[in-house]
Design a protein around this motif. Structure first.
Motif, PDB file in Angstrom:
ATOM      1  N   ASP A 149      -3.085  34.305  -0.207  1.00  0.00           N
ATOM      2  CA  ASP A 149      -3.622  33.178  -0.947  1.00  0.00           C
ATOM      3  C   ASP A 149      -4.971  32.868  -0.317  1.00  0.00           C
ATOM      4  N   ASN A 150      -6.032  33.331  -0.965  1.00  0.00           N
ATOM      5  CA  ASN A 150      -7.364  33.151  -0.399  1.00  0.00           C
ATOM      6  C   ASN A 150      -7.731  31.676  -0.258  1.00  0.00           C
ATOM      7  N   ALA A 151      -7.250  30.849  -1.174  1.00  0.00           N
ATOM      8  CA  ALA A 151      -7.562  29.427  -1.110  1.00  0.00           C
ATOM      9  C   ALA A 151      -6.973  28.787   0.152  1.00  0.00           C
ATOM     10  N   LYS A 152      -5.814  29.293   0.563  1.00  0.00           N
ATOM     11  CA  LYS A 152      -5.171  28.767   1.776  1.00  0.00           C
ATOM     12  C   LYS A 152      -5.490  29.631   2.996  1.00  0.00           C
ATOM     13  N   ASN A 153      -6.234  30.714   2.773  1.00  0.00           N
ATOM     14  CA  ASN A 153      -6.572  31.638   3.859  1.00  0.00           C
ATOM     15  C   ASN A 153      -5.322  32.081   4.617  1.00  0.00           C
ATOM     16  N   THR A 154      -4.309  32.423   3.855  1.00  0.00           N
ATOM     17  CA  THR A 154      -3.006  32.764   4.427  1.00  0.00           C
ATOM     18  C   THR A 154      -2.471  34.035   3.786  1.00  0.00           C
ATOM     19  N   VAL A 155      -1.871  34.873   4.612  1.00  0.00           N
ATOM     20  CA  VAL A 155      -1.210  36.087   4.152  1.00  0.00           C
ATOM     21  C   VAL A 155       0.288  35.921   4.366  1.00  0.00           C
ATOM     22  N   TYR A 156       1.057  36.379   3.398  1.00  0.00           N
ATOM     23  CA  TYR A 156       2.507  36.236   3.452  1.00  0.00           C
ATOM     24  C   TYR A 156       3.185  37.601   3.501  1.00  0.00           C
ATOM     25  N   LEU A 157       4.337  37.630   4.093  1.00  0.00           N
ATOM     26  CA  LEU A 157       5.189  38.816   4.058  1.00  0.00           C
ATOM     27  C   LEU A 157       6.571  38.370   3.611  1.00  0.00           C
ATOM     28  N   GLN A 158       6.878  38.658   2.355  1.00  0.00           N
ATOM     29  CA  GLN A 158       8.198  38.352   1.817  1.00  0.00           C
ATOM     30  C   GLN A 158       9.140  39.492   2.178  1.00  0.00           C
TER      31      GLN A 158
ATOM     32  N   ALA B  70      -4.869  32.077   8.723  1.00  0.00           N
ATOM     33  CA  ALA B  70      -6.129  32.512   9.326  1.00  0.00           C
ATOM     34  C   ALA B  70      -7.124  31.366   9.390  1.00  0.00           C
ATOM     35  N   SER B  71      -7.886  31.333  10.451  1.00  0.00           N
ATOM     36  CA  SER B  71      -8.957  30.353  10.572  1.00  0.00           C
ATOM     37  C   SER B  71     -10.148  31.006  11.261  1.00  0.00           C
ATOM     38  N   GLY B  72     -11.330  30.496  10.947  1.00  0.00           N
ATOM     39  CA  GLY B  72     -12.530  31.021  11.573  1.00  0.00           C
ATOM     40  C   GLY B  72     -13.148  32.210  10.867  1.00  0.00           C
ATOM     41  N   PHE B  73     -12.535  32.654   9.775  1.00  0.00           N
ATOM     42  CA  PHE B  73     -13.087  33.760   9.002  1.00  0.00           C
ATOM     43  C   PHE B  73     -12.463  33.724   7.622  1.00  0.00           C
ATOM     44  N   SER B  74     -13.009  34.498   6.706  1.00  0.00           N
ATOM     45  CA  SER B  74     -12.499  34.531   5.342  1.00  0.00           C
ATOM     46  C   SER B  74     -11.737  35.814   5.078  1.00  0.00           C
ATOM     47  N   LEU B  75     -10.628  35.681   4.393  1.00  0.00           N
ATOM     48  CA  LEU B  75      -9.842  36.853   3.993  1.00  0.00           C
ATOM     49  C   LEU B  75     -10.594  37.726   3.005  1.00  0.00           C
ATOM     50  N   ASP B  76     -11.700  37.217   2.466  1.00  0.00           N
ATOM     51  CA  ASP B  76     -12.504  38.018   1.542  1.00  0.00           C
ATOM     52  C   ASP B  76     -13.121  39.233   2.232  1.00  0.00           C
TER      53      ASP B  76
END
Length: 123
Positions: A73-82, A24-30
């Motif tokens: 991972d909020n620090a990386k602004n990334t969501v994962y799907l295992q 994600a970019s341009g916004f926060s996952l928070d």
């Protein structure tokens, strides 16, 4: 500018595993929940999983419960799907999208859809 980019799709044998990423970019996952969706040829798009903005509460479609795990991972602004123990019926193009705050079963509440990443499960 809000932007979501999926990656990690591949061809995998039944029983195999993959980890998809939604950067994600341009916004926060928070402040936004992120949902994973998939669409196979000739089928309607369906919700797979979702993780809310705060607290990390998660939802899963019945078809993937116990096999898929969503995380972020909020620090990386990334969501994962295992995705584990993949089945041929998991083959589809997988997309991520965002919605403010809480997850929802209403896909119309999600926006900023990514381009998707292809998952093919076949021997």
């Amino acid at each position: 500018q809000v932007h979501l980019v999926e990656s990690g799709g591949d061809l995998v044998q039944p029983g195999g595993s993959l980890r998809l990423s939604c950067a994600a970019s341009g916004f926060s996952l928070d402040y936004y929940a992120i949902g994973w969706f998939r669409q196979a040829p000739g089928k309607e798009r369906e919700g797979v999983s979702c993780i809310r903005s705060h607290g990390g509460n998660t939802d899963y479609a019945d078809s993937v419960k116990g096999r898929f795990t969503i995380s972020k991972d909020n620090a990386k602004n990334t969501v994962y799907l295992q995705m584990n123990n993949l089945k041929p019926e998991d083959s589809a193009r997988y997309y991520c999208a965002l919605t403010p705050g809480h997850c929802s079963s209403d896909q119309s509440l999600f926006g900023s859809w990514g381009q998707g990443t292809q998952v093919t499960v076949s021997s």
